[in-house]
Design an enzyme around this catalytic site. Sequence first.
Site, PDB file in Angstrom:
ATOM      1  CE1 TYR A 151     -12.878  -7.965  10.783  1.00 58.79           C
ATOM      2  CE2 TYR A 151     -13.823  -8.290  13.123  1.00 58.79           C
ATOM      3  CZ  TYR A 151     -13.773  -7.953  11.609  1.00 58.79           C
ATOM      4  OH  TYR A 151     -15.020  -7.363  11.122  1.00 58.79           O
ATOM      5  CE  LYS A 155     -13.600  -4.493   9.869  1.00 57.00           C
ATOM      6  NZ  LYS A 155     -14.156  -3.641   8.815  1.00 57.00           N
TER       7      LYS A 155
END
Length: 251
Positions: A151, A155
Amino acid sequence: MQQTALITGATSGIGKATAQLFATNNINLILCGRRIEKLQKLQQELSKFTKVHILQFDVRYNEEVQNAINSLPDEFKHIDILINNAGNAHGLNSIQNGNIDDWDAMIDGNVKGLLYVSKAIIPQMVERNNGFIVNIGSIAGKDVYPNGNVYCASKFAVNALNKGMRIDLNQHNIRVCAIHPGLVETEFSDVRFKGDSERAKTVYQGYKALQPEDIADIIHFVVTRPYHVNIEDLIVYPTAQASATIVNKNA
């Protein structure tokens, strides 16, 4: 002239709050998401304030993105503002215990989805020498935390793409901004924990998390600055949060 904004991930959280605020400030809306019932309900709610068109598609699939954008009626084809908000987190596992399906979902949604939608919209902005792109990142794109691996990587990619967009589109007078929120109380944790609502609730207990409306207010502020002003990179924490891993739950 009244502006038109396209918002991905508009059915909940930051996307929905941004749509509601934009509508009451006389910005026409193209609302995008996967859940048609929620899109229709939001369209009905906001059409009393402004013109609203809805598009049902999944940003992870380029053909769906292209077909949806190409289907826009003439009065919505001129897009002034793109809010790349759609994204997801799946699981919270160490790298060695990671689920490959979760990895694919995060990379496809957070990275490739942002690229697919941007690719569909940017050419018209280049042609007009005008436009504003707001990419919704995360503090996970600034600071890696335990079990956040893929994750966070997705990002970090959003952060890099934002910088790359700004450089490449500078000659075309297009503004590009990234907003990186800390803990925001949305469906985020319900999705991450795959519907375990009790576990999701604990993420936001003991302190006041950011609310979707807080981020929507910042997005509106950013896009309404005079055109010579570009707020290019903005990190937003709740007061109780000091970093990706430090939260004062006794605040």
